[in-house]
Design a protein around this motif. Structure first.
Motif, PDB file in Angstrom:
ATOM      1  N   PHE A 163       0.806  -1.224   0.071  1.00 44.21           N
ATOM      2  CA  PHE A 163       0.114  -0.059  -0.122  1.00 44.21           C
ATOM      3  C   PHE A 163       0.995   1.278   0.051  1.00 44.21           C
ATOM      4  O   PHE A 163       0.644   2.473  -0.644  1.00 44.21           O
ATOM      5  CB  PHE A 163      -0.963  -0.065   1.183  1.00 44.21           C
ATOM      6  N   VAL A 164       1.933   1.428   0.635  1.00 49.42           N
ATOM      7  CA  VAL A 164       2.833   2.484   0.935  1.00 49.42           C
ATOM      8  C   VAL A 164       3.912   1.954   0.103  1.00 49.42           C
ATOM      9  O   VAL A 164       4.667   1.200   0.024  1.00 49.42           O
ATOM     10  CB  VAL A 164       3.128   2.896   2.305  1.00 49.42           C
ATOM     11  N   ASP A 165       4.300   2.953  -1.046  1.00 50.11           N
ATOM     12  CA  ASP A 165       5.437   2.704  -1.599  1.00 50.11           C
ATOM     13  C   ASP A 165       6.609   3.429  -1.086  1.00 50.11           C
ATOM     14  O   ASP A 165       6.796   3.962  -0.263  1.00 50.11           O
ATOM     15  CB  ASP A 165       5.354   3.502  -3.163  1.00 50.11           C
ATOM     16  N   GLY A 166       7.976   2.987  -1.556  1.00 50.16           N
ATOM     17  CA  GLY A 166       9.276   3.440  -1.145  1.00 50.16           C
ATOM     18  C   GLY A 166       9.485   4.820  -1.083  1.00 50.16           C
ATOM     19  O   GLY A 166      10.554   5.120  -0.738  1.00 50.16           O
ATOM     20  N   GLU A 167       8.719   5.636  -1.882  1.00 49.88           N
ATOM     21  CA  GLU A 167       9.077   7.003  -2.131  1.00 49.88           C
ATOM     22  C   GLU A 167       8.034   7.848  -1.489  1.00 49.88           C
ATOM     23  O   GLU A 167       8.046   9.138  -1.495  1.00 49.88           O
ATOM     24  CB  GLU A 167       9.261   7.370  -3.429  1.00 49.88           C
ATOM     25  N   GLY A 168       6.905   7.385  -0.832  1.00 50.47           N
ATOM     26  CA  GLY A 168       5.946   8.021  -0.270  1.00 50.47           C
ATOM     27  C   GLY A 168       4.858   8.746  -1.374  1.00 50.47           C
ATOM     28  O   GLY A 168       3.970   9.665  -0.903  1.00 50.47           O
ATOM     29  N   LYS A 171       8.075  -5.825  10.134  1.00 51.87           N
ATOM     30  CA  LYS A 171       7.157  -6.828  10.615  1.00 51.87           C
ATOM     31  C   LYS A 171       6.146  -7.262   9.567  1.00 51.87           C
ATOM     32  O   LYS A 171       5.842  -8.453   9.363  1.00 51.87           O
ATOM     33  CB  LYS A 171       6.760  -6.322  12.037  1.00 51.87           C
ATOM     34  N   ASN A 172       5.462  -6.368   9.027  1.00 51.56           N
ATOM     35  CA  ASN A 172       4.312  -6.705   8.274  1.00 51.56           C
ATOM     36  C   ASN A 172       4.068  -5.097   7.535  1.00 51.56           C
ATOM     37  O   ASN A 172       4.367  -4.026   7.745  1.00 51.56           O
ATOM     38  CB  ASN A 172       2.913  -7.169   8.917  1.00 51.56           C
ATOM     39  N   GLY A 173       3.205  -5.480   6.580  1.00 49.99           N
ATOM     40  CA  GLY A 173       2.624  -4.314   5.761  1.00 49.99           C
ATOM     41  C   GLY A 173       3.691  -3.856   4.962  1.00 49.99           C
ATOM     42  O   GLY A 173       4.570  -4.426   4.399  1.00 49.99           O
ATOM     43  N   SER A 174       3.593  -2.218   4.725  1.00 46.55           N
ATOM     44  CA  SER A 174       4.627  -1.551   3.751  1.00 46.55           C
ATOM     45  C   SER A 174       4.740  -0.345   4.484  1.00 46.55           C
ATOM     46  O   SER A 174       4.165   0.348   5.321  1.00 46.55           O
ATOM     47  CB  SER A 174       3.601  -1.532   2.452  1.00 46.55           C
ATOM     48  N   VAL A 175       6.090   0.178   4.153  1.00 48.83           N
ATOM     49  CA  VAL A 175       6.545   1.412   4.779  1.00 48.83           C
ATOM     50  C   VAL A 175       7.450   2.282   3.951  1.00 48.83           C
ATOM     51  O   VAL A 175       8.075   1.806   2.986  1.00 48.83           O
ATOM     52  CB  VAL A 175       7.362   0.966   5.754  1.00 48.83           C
ATOM     53  N   TRP A 176       7.503   3.428   4.233  1.00 48.74           N
ATOM     54  CA  TRP A 176       8.247   4.548   3.520  1.00 48.74           C
ATOM     55  C   TRP A 176       9.130   5.386   4.784  1.00 48.74           C
ATOM     56  O   TRP A 176       8.356   5.685   5.723  1.00 48.74           O
ATOM     57  CB  TRP A 176       7.599   5.738   2.750  1.00 48.74           C
ATOM     58  N   VAL A 177      10.348   5.144   4.922  1.00 49.28           N
ATOM     59  CA  VAL A 177      11.082   5.844   5.987  1.00 49.28           C
ATOM     60  C   VAL A 177      11.404   7.259   5.436  1.00 49.28           C
ATOM     61  O   VAL A 177      12.060   7.624   4.385  1.00 49.28           O
ATOM     62  CB  VAL A 177      12.405   5.088   5.993  1.00 49.28           C
ATOM     63  N   VAL A 178      10.786   8.118   6.163  1.00 45.03           N
ATOM     64  CA  VAL A 178      10.698   9.553   5.616  1.00 45.03           C
ATOM     65  C   VAL A 178      12.172  10.112   5.905  1.00 45.03           C
ATOM     66  O   VAL A 178      12.854   9.975   6.886  1.00 45.03           O
ATOM     67  CB  VAL A 178       9.878  10.289   6.516  1.00 45.03           C
ATOM     68  N   PRO A 179      12.835  10.681   4.868  1.00 44.03           N
ATOM     69  CA  PRO A 179      14.029  11.416   4.680  1.00 44.03           C
ATOM     70  C   PRO A 179      14.105  12.440   5.858  1.00 44.03           C
ATOM     71  O   PRO A 179      13.317  13.173   6.173  1.00 44.03           O
ATOM     72  CB  PRO A 179      13.988  11.999   3.377  1.00 44.03           C
ATOM     73  N   ALA A 180      15.215  12.556   6.620  1.00 42.84           N
ATOM     74  CA  ALA A 180      15.491  13.571   7.878  1.00 42.84           C
ATOM     75  C   ALA A 180      15.139  14.951   7.283  1.00 42.84           C
ATOM     76  O   ALA A 180      14.831  15.567   8.384  1.00 42.84           O
ATOM     77  CB  ALA A 180      16.831  13.203   8.413  1.00 42.84           C
ATOM     78  N   LYS A 181      15.451  15.044   5.949  1.00 42.87           N
ATOM     79  CA  LYS A 181      15.479  16.462   5.560  1.00 42.87           C
ATOM     80  C   LYS A 181      14.031  17.062   5.566  1.00 42.87           C
ATOM     81  O   LYS A 181      13.542  18.240   5.470  1.00 42.87           O
ATOM     82  CB  LYS A 181      15.911  16.649   4.231  1.00 42.87           C
ATOM     83  N   TYR A 182      13.021  16.141   5.657  1.00 43.74           N
ATOM     84  CA  TYR A 182      11.673  16.799   5.860  1.00 43.74           C
ATOM     85  C   TYR A 182      11.015  17.179   7.024  1.00 43.74           C
ATOM     86  O   TYR A 182       9.949  17.672   7.198  1.00 43.74           O
ATOM     87  CB  TYR A 182      10.612  15.494   5.433  1.00 43.74           C
ATOM     88  N   HIS A 183      11.996  16.884   8.120  1.00 49.93           N
ATOM     89  CA  HIS A 183      11.606  17.376   9.557  1.00 49.93           C
ATOM     90  C   HIS A 183      12.559  17.779  10.258  1.00 49.93           C
ATOM     91  O   HIS A 183      13.808  17.101  10.181  1.00 49.93           O
ATOM     92  CB  HIS A 183      10.609  16.296  10.070  1.00 49.93           C
ATOM     93  N   ALA A 184      12.531  18.346  11.645  1.00 48.45           N
ATOM     94  CA  ALA A 184      13.514  18.455  12.407  1.00 48.45           C
ATOM     95  C   ALA A 184      14.027  17.304  13.080  1.00 48.45           C
ATOM     96  O   ALA A 184      13.084  16.222  13.316  1.00 48.45           O
ATOM     97  CB  ALA A 184      13.231  19.657  13.752  1.00 48.45           C
ATOM     98  N   PRO A 185      15.235  17.038  13.606  1.00 48.19           N
ATOM     99  CA  PRO A 185      15.652  15.783  14.140  1.00 48.19           C
ATOM    100  C   PRO A 185      14.790  15.599  15.270  1.00 48.19           C
ATOM    101  O   PRO A 185      14.390  16.448  16.297  1.00 48.19           O
ATOM    102  CB  PRO A 185      17.341  16.249  14.717  1.00 48.19           C
ATOM    103  N   ILE A 186      14.649  14.219  15.305  1.00 50.41           N
ATOM    104  CA  ILE A 186      13.667  13.744  16.694  1.00 50.41           C
ATOM    105  C   ILE A 186      14.806  13.242  17.709  1.00 50.41           C
ATOM    106  O   ILE A 186      14.928  11.928  17.893  1.00 50.41           O
ATOM    107  CB  ILE A 186      12.826  12.515  16.035  1.00 50.41           C
ATOM    108  N   VAL A 187      15.195  14.151  18.427  1.00 54.48           N
ATOM    109  CA  VAL A 187      16.223  14.025  19.412  1.00 54.48           C
ATOM    110  C   VAL A 187      15.651  13.703  20.703  1.00 54.48           C
ATOM    111  O   VAL A 187      14.754  14.326  21.417  1.00 54.48           O
ATOM    112  CB  VAL A 187      17.184  15.247  19.793  1.00 54.48           C
ATOM    113  N   GLN A 188      15.804  12.430  21.304  1.00 58.42           N
ATOM    114  CA  GLN A 188      15.127  11.784  22.584  1.00 58.42           C
ATOM    115  C   GLN A 188      16.132  11.879  23.598  1.00 58.42           C
ATOM    116  O   GLN A 188      17.058  11.224  23.523  1.00 58.42           O
ATOM    117  CB  GLN A 188      14.738  10.665  22.149  1.00 58.42           C
TER     118      GLN A 188
END
Length: 252
Positions: free
Chosen positions: A115-120, A197-214
């Protein structure tokens, strides 16, 4: 993940933890995206120190409010660096205890295969009824999702289809149960052993948002709690950093 867990347990003798004569417990407020690794680390913690980590999971913003209102937490594992930093400035933490334990990665995920392609690109074709995000006021991954939609110029188009979870955990459940065809979650939530684990995914490039620093921090009420100190030692250890990376996080 079980192989990583077994490896950590096997090598636990090499970890530089302090031994305590009496077992203690530590109340840990954990950002929902870190649920799986935190549960595994709690098991390691018990076996290697004798202490018990009592974990609570939820949205970072909600935990901040609870802490300010006197909630009895000893350690805060946030999904950002803003709230721990704010608590530090407000005098609610143990000086020098704050550090970055993980840097999160945002993912667009569907429980449906293909359902989700590799480019979003699925975001632009609009062939879905609902897309889930976490509350951006409470959950840093939700804020990152909003930034991503804005960066892609899709905010107006997607707004009518948004379903909002109070935490990234609830957001994941919306998608897993099919109440939303897809949505933005933490990459860690959809990986097992470094694989989807299952389904489909696009890993969002870091350039699209501020770093998620935890960041993690010991709260002031736990200044004399040996279990709080031991938990942070576990979280900082080199082998634990490798373990956290296996869940899809970056680690400094």
């Amino acid at each position: 993940m079980r192989s990583h867990l077994r490896r950590l347990l096997t090598l636990s003798a090499a970890l530089a933890f302090s031994a305590f004569a009496h077992a203690e417990s530590v109340q840990v407020a954990v950002a929902a995206n870190f649920t799986a690794p935190a549960k595994a680390l709690a098991e390691i913690f018990a076996k290697t120190t004798g202490h018990e980590a009592k974990l609570s999971f939820g949205a970072t913003g909600a935990f901040y409010t609870q802490i300010k209102n006197g909630a009895p937490f000893d350690v805060f594992l946030a999904a950002d660096d803003e709230r721990p930093g704010r608590l530090e400035k407000e005098g609610d933490t143990v000086a020098g205890s704050r550090f970055t334990y993980a840097i999160g990665q945002l993912a667009l995920w569907s429980s449906k295969t293909g359902f989700v392609d590799g480019e979003g690109a699925v975001l632009k074709n609009g062939q879905f009824n609902k897309i889930a995000i976490a509350n951006p006021k409470l959950a840093p991954y939700g804020a990152a999702a909003v930034e991503t939609m804005e960066k892609l110029g899709l905010t107006a188009a997607l707004q009518p289809k948004l379903v909002t979870g109070e935490s990234i955990g609830q957001t994941y459940n919306f998608i897993a149960t099919g109440n939303a065809e897809l949505g933005f979650v933490a990459l860690a939530q959809v990986l097992d052993g470094g694989k989807l684990k299952n389904g489909s995914v696009w890993v969002v490039p870091a350039k699209y948002h501020a770093p998620i620093v935890q960041d993690a921090v010991i709260l002031k009420r736990a200044a004399a709690n040996p279990a709080a100190k031991a938990w942070m030692e576990l979280l900082r250890s080199p082998r634990t950093k490798d373990f956290i990376r296996s869940y899809g996080y970056e680690v400094k």
